[in-house]
Enzyme design. Structure first.
Site, PDB file in Angstrom:
ATOM      1  N   ASP A  53      42.172  35.968  41.116  1.00 43.73           N
ATOM      2  CA  ASP A  53      42.536  37.385  41.022  1.00 43.73           C
ATOM      3  C   ASP A  53      44.059  37.425  40.920  1.00 43.73           C
ATOM      4  OD1 ASP A  53      42.423  40.214  41.150  1.00 43.73           O
ATOM      5  OD2 ASP A  53      42.687  40.197  43.314  1.00 43.73           O
ATOM      6  N   SER A  54      44.599  38.598  40.651  1.00 52.65           N
ATOM      7  CA  SER A  54      46.059  38.724  40.628  1.00 52.65           C
ATOM      8  C   SER A  54      46.642  38.564  42.027  1.00 52.65           C
ATOM      9  CB  SER A  54      46.433  40.106  40.099  1.00 52.65           C
ATOM     10  OG  SER A  54      45.936  41.086  40.994  1.00 52.65           O
ATOM     11  N   CYS A 100      38.280  39.798  39.476  1.00 50.24           N
ATOM     12  CA  CYS A 100      39.268  40.786  39.073  1.00 50.24           C
ATOM     13  C   CYS A 100      38.692  41.554  37.893  1.00 50.24           C
ATOM     14  CB  CYS A 100      40.555  40.058  38.682  1.00 50.24           C
ATOM     15  SG  CYS A 100      41.823  41.117  38.000  1.00 50.24           S
ATOM     16  N   GLU A 108      48.660  44.703  48.801  1.00 51.98           N
ATOM     17  CA  GLU A 108      49.228  43.352  48.943  1.00 51.98           C
ATOM     18  C   GLU A 108      50.305  43.319  50.025  1.00 51.98           C
ATOM     19  OE1 GLU A 108      48.764  40.260  47.161  1.00 51.98           O
ATOM     20  OE2 GLU A 108      46.939  41.188  46.417  1.00 51.98           O
ATOM     21  N   CYS A 135      38.257  47.972  41.247  1.00 47.98           N
ATOM     22  CA  CYS A 135      39.288  46.945  41.396  1.00 47.98           C
ATOM     23  C   CYS A 135      38.965  46.245  42.711  1.00 47.98           C
ATOM     24  CB  CYS A 135      40.671  47.599  41.454  1.00 47.98           C
ATOM     25  SG  CYS A 135      41.983  46.490  42.007  1.00 47.98           S
ATOM     26  N   HIS A 140      40.683  44.961  44.858  1.00 42.92           N
ATOM     27  CA  HIS A 140      41.551  45.289  46.006  1.00 42.92           C
ATOM     28  C   HIS A 140      41.056  46.539  46.753  1.00 42.92           C
ATOM     29  CE1 HIS A 140      44.489  42.641  44.032  1.00 42.92           C
ATOM     30  NE2 HIS A 140      45.219  42.711  45.120  1.00 42.92           N
TER      31      HIS A 140
HETATM   32  N1  DGL Z   1      42.085  43.084  41.785  1.00 51.62           N
HETATM   33  C1  DGL Z   1      42.248  43.354  40.439  1.00 51.62           C
HETATM   34  C2  DGL Z   1      41.135  44.086  39.771  1.00 51.62           C
HETATM   35  O1  DGL Z   1      40.007  43.967  40.225  1.00 51.62           O
HETATM   36  C3  DGL Z   1      43.592  43.397  39.796  1.00 51.62           C
HETATM   37  C4  DGL Z   1      44.523  44.395  40.256  1.00 51.62           C
HETATM   38  C5  DGL Z   1      45.863  44.278  39.619  1.00 51.62           C
HETATM   39  O2  DGL Z   1      46.472  43.225  39.719  1.00 51.62           O
HETATM   40  O3  DGL Z   1      46.311  45.269  39.031  1.00 51.62           O
HETATM   41  O4  DGL Z   1      41.305  44.751  38.801  1.00 51.62           O
END
Ligand code: DGL
Length: 275
Positions: A22-23, A86, A167, A199, A201
């Protein structure tokens, strides 16, 4: 077409090697679901914190990051399966990853709008995702197909800046609440009963979302479905699902160890790398 790692030997008790990326730390919400279902596996997670957030990058940039990470996981760990934890990277890169690595089990993450269409009682569904995911062809196609099957009003909302708040561990802060208040107020006023967390996150701010919505909501995220799919595809390739679990978390920049612990509820080895 690249030769990748071996698909599991049916007779072997060698652990399943799972790469996840993931990012940042959001994809750990998917790892949590994997850990609750899968046994006899090594999990290698890459948090590409140097390049986060992906959601505000171009599809070309996200594709490049995704291919580099996949190659790293193959070169160093000879992974059997890759989970793109992600939504943004799935939208930008999954087709290409599957094409480049045809021997690899590849599972992506997509906003759960299908279950949301099935479960909403008010016929009003909110979708929170990154700008890149909402703009992506995959999401647009799915939303159009579902909308032609059932009359549901979709409230789509990009949430720029929310990934950074998470984050940084700023989950219950006034700033995060104010951002969510601005995005969710129209959904609250329109009787939205189901919100897709598009997302990985965003499950980490579920409580704040319910607080702002002023009621319990049907919040949809897809970690459990991904873990089930991973188990089923690995079993088809001989994985027996017994034995120990271990893992390493790689990051491409600094991260908050306490956030990792809060998400996983356990310690994990952390290494900073350059890819
Ligand atoms: N967690 C990510 C997602 O599911 C990426 C979020 C990001 O880096 O913008 O899209």
């Amino acid at each position: 077409m690249k030769k990748t790692s071996s698909i599991l030997n049916p007779q072997s008790s060698i652990p399943l090697k799972i790469g996840v990326f993931d990012s940042g730390l959001g994809g750990l919400t998917v790892v949590k679901a994997i850990v609750s279902l899968i046994r006899g596996a090594e999990i290698f997670y890459v948090a590409d914190t140097k390049n986060a957030p992906y959601g505000e990058k171009t599809p070309e940039e996200i594709l490049l990051f995704s291919l580099k990470i996949t190659q790293f996981l193959i070169d160093i760990h000879h992974i059997d399966a890759l989970v793109v934890a992600c939504n943004t990277a799935t939208s930008a890169a999954i087709k290409e990853i599957r094409k480049e690595y045809p021997d690899l089990i590849v599972i992506g993450t997509e906003p759960g709008i299908k279950p949301a269409f099935e479960q909403t009682e008010t016929g009003k569904v909110g979708v929170l995702a990154t700008p890149a995911t909402l703009k992506g062809e995959k999401y647009q196609q799915l939303a159009n197909t579902l909308s032609s099957q059932r009359k549901v009003t979709l409230y789509e909302q990009a949430c720029p800046g929310l990934v950074e708040q998470i984050e940084n561990g700023e989950i219950h802060t006034e700033k995060t609440k104010a951002m969510l208040e601005k995005w969710l107020a129209p959904m609250r006023a329109s009787d939205v009963d189901t919100i897709v967390l598009g997302c990985t996150h965003y499950p980490l701010v579920s409580e704040v979302i319910e607080h702002v919505m002023q009621r319990r909501m049907n919040l949809i995220h897809t970690g459990d479905a991904i873990a089930k799919r991973l188990l089923s595809l690995s079993r088809e390739n001989g994985h027996e699902n017994r034995g120990k679990l271990s893992g390493i978390l790689y990051t491409t920049d600094k991260i908050s160890k306490s956030i990792v612990y809060n998400i996983l509820g356990r310690e994990i080895e952390i290494q900073e790398i350059k890819i």
